[in-house]
Structure formats: C-alpha cells, structure tokens
Design an enzyme around this catalytic site. Structure first.
Site, PDB file in Angstrom:
ATOM      1  N   GLY C 208       0.809  -1.227   0.000  1.00 33.89           N
ATOM      2  CA  GLY C 208       0.000   0.000   0.000  1.00 33.89           C
ATOM      3  C   GLY C 208       0.833   1.264   0.000  1.00 33.89           C
ATOM      4  N   GLU C 233      -5.321  -8.487  -6.398  1.00 30.83           N
ATOM      5  CA  GLU C 233      -4.976  -8.162  -5.009  1.00 30.83           C
ATOM      6  C   GLU C 233      -3.864  -7.120  -4.975  1.00 30.83           C
ATOM      7  OE1 GLU C 233      -3.103 -10.177  -1.016  1.00 30.83           O
ATOM      8  OE2 GLU C 233      -3.486 -11.443  -2.764  1.00 30.83           O
ATOM      9  N   LEU C 234      -4.077  -6.019  -4.282  1.00 32.76           N
ATOM     10  CA  LEU C 234      -3.112  -4.915  -4.235  1.00 32.76           C
ATOM     11  C   LEU C 234      -1.751  -5.388  -3.709  1.00 32.76           C
ATOM     12  CD1 LEU C 234      -2.527  -1.881  -4.547  1.00 32.76           C
ATOM     13  CD2 LEU C 234      -3.229  -1.602  -2.162  1.00 32.76           C
ATOM     14  N   ASP C 235      -0.716  -5.178  -4.518  1.00 35.25           N
ATOM     15  CA  ASP C 235       0.645  -5.552  -4.160  1.00 35.25           C
ATOM     16  C   ASP C 235       0.758  -7.030  -3.783  1.00 35.25           C
ATOM     17  OD1 ASP C 235       1.462  -2.937  -4.622  1.00 35.25           O
ATOM     18  OD2 ASP C 235       1.012  -2.330  -2.575  1.00 35.25           O
ATOM     19  N   GLY C 236      -0.158  -7.838  -4.322  1.00 36.82           N
ATOM     20  CA  GLY C 236      -0.188  -9.251  -3.970  1.00 36.82           C
ATOM     21  C   GLY C 236       0.156 -10.175  -5.131  1.00 36.82           C
TER      22      GLY C 236
END
Lengths: 291, 291, 291, 291
Positions: C208, C233-236
C-alpha cells in the site's frame, strides 16, 4: 584513538536527553578537564523527536577521577541540568549472559563456538531449555543447563523458576537462541531491552510461527532474519540487525530453512556483539546503533 | 538536529590534524560560544597514523559571525595552535561539475537523469568527450558539449584545451562517466581528489582494460565496480564506493557487462552524492566517509 | 550453445503440464528429429503441485519446419497427449511495451535511457500518465504521451480510454513506472501477467501507500523494493525481482526515499529484462524465473 | 519431482562432452526407456569452448537396472559414441571427508557443529593439524585427530604421512579449514578437485598471506572470501563460492578479521554442501555450479 590503548581500560558513556545547544561542548569539556583522552565520539539527534544521543569512549588510564566520583560529579554538573539519562561502562567488565534454547541446535552451537574461541568478552554461566536435547553441548563447556519444560498450565510457574535462575546466576542479559516459547509480558518486564531474540523472517514480514513456510508460499525472491529486543508485542521489539539471502523458485521450504539457518546464527551473533560492546541504545521502539 | 532546519543554511566544517587531547572540546566550544547549534558531528582517529578527523555541521541561521570572520577567527584560535587543515562549506553553495565521457551512454544518461530530476544540488555546465556520439543528450538539457578526440600525438595539447575549458566554466570537480582515456599525471595534479572515476571491477582485482573479460576468464562468482578519486597511479586512487552483484557460470561476458552497467551508474552516482554533500575526506590514499 | 548463434534466430518454447515420465525425452526428441540444436534447456517441477515446467531454446536457422507447422505438429504430437500449456517465441520478435507513469521521474527516465541506448529488444510507442509533467522526456524520443488524469468519478471512463490506447498501439505488456493509481480488477484482467509494477517495499512487508514512511517508523535496518505482476490483489501479485539496501538510524525518511529510488529503477528494469527475454512464467501466483 | 521422493534413493549422473545435436534427447531417452522418472535436469554449454555439461537426477526406486548394469550399458550406448566423461552417484552414499586445520578455530567449529547437528550427509573420520590446539573439539565427537607439525625440512615426509592417513581412512575429499600450510603440487595431484580451501579475500584480489591487512591498507569498502578447489597455483584454483561484507574507514584490521571470520565459515560450508550434493563440476579451471 583506539588500537594503541587496547590493553588499557576505557570508559564508555552513553547519554540521551532532549536536544539543546551546548550538549557536546559540555560533555567533552567535562571529560577534557579531568584529563580524559576521547577515543571515540558518536552523536545522533532524532529529527522527529528532537532527542539527543551520544556515545563517548575515552581512555580511563590517565583519567583523574574513578568511576564512583565520576558518577557523582557527572550527575551534578551535566546530567541534572540537561535532564539526561545516562549509563557508564568500563571495558574491563564482563557481562553475564544466559541462553534460552529449544531443539534447534545451530544458534546455540554458534554462540558456544564463539564463547569457546574467545571471540567475545562475556560469561555464559547458564543455559535454560524446555527440552533436554542440547544438554551435552553445555556440559562440554561446563555451563549449567537447566531443563524447564513449558506447558500452558505450568508457564507462569516455570517462568518464575527461570527468573529465579537468572537472579541466582547474576545474569545481565538473555539471548533467545531459537527458543520456541513466547515469554510473558511479565517476564519481559524484568529485562527491558536486555532480551535478544532471533526471528527467522525479515520483519515486519512474516511475524509469528513458520515464517519460512509463509515466505515460500508467497513466492518471495529474498528471505531474511531479524534480531531484536523482546518487548510485549510479539516480534515487534526494536530491531538490532537484519540480513537477507536470495532464494529462487527452485528452493523448497527445506532450502529456505537451510539458507536461513546460516543467516540466523550470524545475525544473532552480530546483535550480541553490538550489545556486548555497548553500541546499542533504544528510543521509541527503535535502536540507535553506534558504529 | 537536522530535518527541521532544511530550508535554512547550515555550515559544514571538516578538520584534520595530529590527534591530541581536547580537540573536540575546543572546536565544539568555539561553535557553541558563537551561538551555533550543532546539527551533526562525526569524528574519527586513524589508529595507525594517530591522525584526527572531524566533520561538524551546524545551523548557520542564528550564528553570530559570518563566513569571513569565522575563517579568520577559527584559524587564529583553533586551527593554528592545533596545526589543523580545514575547510568550510555552506549549504547554499552549488558546486560546478564537468562530465567526461566516451561512447558508453549509461553513466552519462544516469547522471543527466538525476540532474534533470533535481536529485542533486549541483550545476553541470560542461561535458567533454573524445567522441561526438552523445552530444544530443547534452543538447536536450542545454549543457555545452565539447568534442576533443585524443590520440597519442595530440594528447598533451587536448588536455591543455580540457584544462582551459574547466577553468573557463569554473568547474569545481570532474566526473569520468566511463571516459576511456587515461588522464596524464599533470592533468590530475590540477584537480587533486576532485576527479571521480568509475572503474568496472572490484578493485584492486582487475585494474586496467577489459575487467569484465578478465573476471569471466577467472570464473569469479561475484563481480563489482569501484568509484575512486583519480591519482597518478592507474585505478589506484582512494576508493569512495564499491558494490557487487552475483554472477554464475551461465552468465556470458555480455551478461557480466549488462549486470555491471547497472552497478556502474548507481555506484558512480553514490560517489558523486557523497562528494557533493562534503562527506568524503582523503588521508594517505584512503577515504574517510562521513555518514 | 548460445553466443555463436547470436545473429541467427532462435526459438523459445515454454511448456507446463502435470508432471509425468518422459516429458523431457519427448519434447527434446521432437526438436531433435526436426534437426533442432538445443541451445538451452531448463526444467523445473513444482514439488507441492507436481507440475512440470520447461523452457527450451534452440537454433531456428537449420530447423526443418517453420513456426506455423511447428505449432500445428507440436500441439498434435506432444501438447495434446501431455495436456500441456505452451507458448512459442522467436528471437526476432520485438514486443511492444507501454509505460504508465505519474510524477516520479526516476523509473521512467531509467527505462527511456535504456531504450535510447538500445539495451533492450523492445518498442515503446506509448506512455500514459495522469499528469502532464513528464511529457518532455517522451517527446525527446518521439514517443506518444497521453495525459489521462484520474479521479474517483472518471476512473472507469479513463481506464476505458487507456485500454483503447493499448489496443490501438498493439501493446503486448504494460510497465507501471511508479504509476500512483490503482488499476481496477477489470483493467488488470485484460493483461494477465502482462502488467509489471514496481512497489517500493520489500513485499509482503509494507504493502500500500507510503512504505518508506512505514519502514522508517518501524526502524528496519534494511529496505527493499519488489517488482511483480499486477493482479486483483493490491501488491499481492507474483513477485519477479526483489532487492534491498541497508539503512541505519541516521537515515531520515528522505534518505530511505533516495536510496530506494536507485533500487526501484534497477529492480524494475531487471524485471522488464526477464519478461522481454521470455524468462518468466507464472504458476499459482508465483513466478518461475528461468536463468 | 523432488520432495516426495526424499526417503527413496535417487541417482545423479553428471556428464560432459563436446557439444553436438541430440545429446539431451539421447540421455533422457536412455533413462526414460529404463523407466526412470527424471527429478531434475540441468544442462549448460560453454559458449567459448562449445562443451556440453549436464546433471540429471532421477528416481532410482522403480529404475529397471542397477548401478553396475547402468554403468556398462551407458558407457556402450551413450558415453562412447558421444565421447563423454561422466560419473554416477546414488543418494545413499555417504562421502568421507577429512579436515585440515591449524590454530584458527572458527571454520573447524562450524564444520563440526553442522556435523553434530546432522546438517550434512557425510562422514568425518579424520582431522589433521600442524598444531595440537584444537584436538579437544575432535575428541568430543570421537573424530581421530592427528598432529603433524610441518617445517621446511620435514614437509615432504609429513605430506607422505598425511596421504597415508587419507588412504587409510578412505577419504573422498579434503577440507582446508584455514589450514596455514601450502600443500605441495604432488600432494594436490592426488586429490584433483577434491581439496576445498577457504581463502580470506575476494580472489583474485589479495592472494597469499595476510589479505585482511592488505585490504585494510588499500582502503577497500567491501571485503570478501573465496572457497575454491586447490590446484598447483596458489589461490588460483576453480572458485566455488564467494561472498562479501561491507567495511568502512572506522573498521580496524581486527574488525576486518572479525567480520571476515563469519563469512569464511559460512562460505566454506556452502562450498562443502555444493560438493556433497554433487552440484559442482570443473572445466578449464572454472566451476559449473548446478542449482
């Protein structure tokens, strides 16, 4: 100037206080006026909190006053007016360290190898374990090894025994060499910033149990380990040292564990070395590492 | 205390002299007595040569005397009695840097990218090259680009032109961004510890030409690069920064070159940053890097 | 055998399927029988999922069949019976890449420097930004620069325009060079494992916003950056490359940012290089990186 | 596929020969036809010498022929026609290793810690030293410790005794754990690429004696260590592993030595691990390290 004075005793003073003008000038003048030759001085000001830190080491041989008088005078002349917290060490002290361990041998073996080889100025009179497995290593070096198995039921009681042992052996600080029990807040409170743990992840990634498995699962390309002082928050204490090693998709969890093992023992030992050499101070859950 | 004062002007004093008692106390008292608030102090004593070095940065805003008076008084009161060498900088200066380059673009492009992005407090009015190839990059940023091809026959003459240009543009220091000519001793003597080179090996391994080929030939598992101040001895000057990258048997010479390129530009730029921030001093062909 | 054939065309086949006996023998025999000289072969079996992966590169010059016939025959003879997924590339292709950027210049400048210097076999016909600031850099290299400011209200609409541009310019893959907008799941779905992001933390730590600030706050001793394929998925998403740099208590957030910047551009470019060279494949949210 | 078969026996074949078409197809077909499931295959072609190398590991459990028949058939069908050099290992072998040591304890202690902890599949029946100091560590683990002091006069004679001991104990390979004697060419010839040394510099920088002192003198910013196979040329043999650690001007020679010590033991152990796992082969004084 350091190497020439190696056989002599040096004094190390660590101070901290709210920043203000004249701090360095005042402390160095205090030492100078008593004929102290400064070997090393390192200072730092926290830019957010505006807090001042300094580590000064000076030749104690020709110094005009002894430890007791220094402590009295320094408190009066410098520390009180500047509202300083401070501590003084002399290089002939030999801190007493206890090791807590479970069944993973590598960190304990590494600590003991260094102890046996005389790498550190330390006494290790006591090892505590929740398993009997590693006792032979302690026996070889005439270190007392106490087995205190821990269950949910007996934890409080066993920690009391551990604390009693630490007291009995006059322990200055504790090293958790892959000790697989979580110490209670109450236990930790007895040794603030004097319990060093090695956690097998690059914190704050993967706190808690089985970090190598989590790292494998996530597909990271680098794994790490972290040594830190233990606080009430699990794996949340001030970080002393970290290091990393590359991994690839061809590494299985077993390879993560194998590669990590080498990091763990080296990083834990670096943290112990820093602690023993009075090069760590803690402020607001972060370490200041003097070089 | 540093970050709060960023918009203000600070002064940086770098001193060196034979070690003796009272140095730190004297200098800090001198600054304190003129109402200087020390932002940062770092000192070092060479343990072999017993030589003292210190870098002090203080808030110049409320300081009671100006630069000229400081220079006069400091020389009288401190520098002369202690036989100090010293220099003073203020943070509002903007050093002038020239770049020498040949045909490899990556270091020049990286320097110019940082210049364009405003990463550094520097002026770059001049680029000199023995080839015309990279002129367009200079033109984009309105930097003068002079082409001075060098042969065995015209070397002396071309270096004289280069020196004249450096003088004309009031250049403070020179960066060799993979400049493929060896500067003469005479040239180097005009800019002592003010010419920064990037050598594409982990010195002292593989000095001279084609280090990646030699590293490949030798079968090393790690390659490195070295930024250093240029002296009369080829690739023998004081080292400022080094860094490394792993290689394997699957890497061909082309891969060594590709991986090394990224190191070269980053390590050269780190050295320039250190130099610009007055964090490097040289003693007996070694650098002291203030942190 | 690779370096001798550099001017010739090679073919690269990447296959994956459930593991079983005879996979390598079958594929290599298929190539051998059509007079293919294997330059490089790398295989991997996921030990948990029991899934097989292989990358084979062979000399296409003397190969007896062309791309179209290969695709037909390989599907019939090998891929169908083994239930393989596969893709074929030839080394004379020149993938088309778009860059998304906001206001941080360093990653874009680095990508463009490499493009200009000819480091990569790629076309960059298109840059999209939510700010006009970096347009001049694109102009210098005759790359079209489209400004599409994004707000909560117009996001859907702007993404549609972006997708239209990607289509119009025949873009094969997208690089987010510190693009400060989160792409919608819908957008990402159009380019599965074809959007490369650089995140300025050592993931999974500090996902994030403002990771350097969080790292500073936590007091870590090493910071890192991560390039990964973007997923819902954020930064996933699957990690391609990571690297780290040491920091100390003396580094302020500004220093974290400065040190991190150099890592970001180098690690992003390494990921792009891997992608361009067909050395990355993805399985279960993890990358397999061929060497 | 590897982890599932861990309790079973696998076979590892390492081959090398001049490169030509059909090598991989032929070898994999040979194994496939005898019902071998390939767990791992890695190949490499030296781009200069055009020489082919391959390491194949396969499940030996269901394999249709035993070791002796394999050796016979493989020689006839594959190795002879392709002019291959090759060797075969099965995973249930337990190589026998001897350690040579002088007075520095750390590498020996580290090797023995790993031996005691069961990290490696190896037997260590013999330690040879030119000093009696480290005998107690051997005794703890019931390893025979032979003291053979070496002088210029008795060197030939002592080496003969050493060779006799190596023979008597059926030693497969020798580890020099900071052994401070130079082995004669004649000695080395008995164990080609089977003597592993750890040299305390980043070779080829600082070969020979007192490398940390030379590194300090030169003012390097990174120090390293190198494990390599011993050949007739001093510190000139094929490099297996290298690693580095940063140093600064504040580090004295003693600090170089302290930091280097941790590297030495870790890098030596990595080389031993690679050797034990049949992941190293040597060609033209360079190693090929299978992953």
């Amino acid at each position: 100037m350091s190497s020439e004075h190696k056989t002599d005793v040096s004094a190390t003073l660590i101070v901290s206080c709210p920043d203000q003008k004249g701090l360095i000038a005042s402390v160095t003048a205090f030492i100078r006026e008593r004929n102290g030759n400064i070997i090393n001085l390192e200072q730092y000001v926290d830019p957010i909190e505006n807090h001042f830190f300094m580590r000064i080491e000076w030749d104690f041989a020709g110094f005009e006053i002894g430890v007791d008088l220094f402590k009295k005078r320094f408190q009066e002349v410098i520390a009180s007016p500047f509202k300083m917290e401070w501590s003084l060490y002399t290089s002939d002290e030999r801190p007493r360290m206890a090791v807590f361990v479970s069944q993973h041998a590598h960190c304990l073996y590494d600590v003991l190898s260094r102890y046996q080889a005389g790498e550190w100025q330390v006494e290790i009179p006591l090892i505590i374990s929740n398993h009997p497995d590693l006792e032979p290593a302690a026996k070889n070096l005439d270190i007392d090894f106490h087995v205190l198995p821990v269950t949910k039921e007996n934890k409080k009681e066993q920690e009391e025994k551990e604390l009693a042992l630490l007291k009995q052996y006059h322990i200055d600080f504790v090293v958790l060499a892959r000790y697989m029990q979580i110490l209670s807040d109450d236990f930790v409170r007895h040794y603030p910033h004097r319990i060093i743990n090695i956690h097998h992840s690059f914190l704050p990634a993967f706190p808690g149990a089985r970090p190598y498995h989590s790292a494998y699962e996530r597909g990271v390309k680098i794994i790490g380990v972290t040594s830190h002082y233990v606080t009430a928050e699990l794996d949340g204490g001030p970080i002393i040292e970290q290091d990393v090693v590359p991994v690839s998709h061809t590494d299985r969890v077993e390879d993560f564990i194998r590669k990590g093992r080498d990091l763990e023992k080296v990083v834990l030992s670096r943290a112990i070395w820093q602690h023993l050499n009075r090069k760590v101070t803690v402020f607001k859950n972060k370490t200041i590492l003097f070089s």
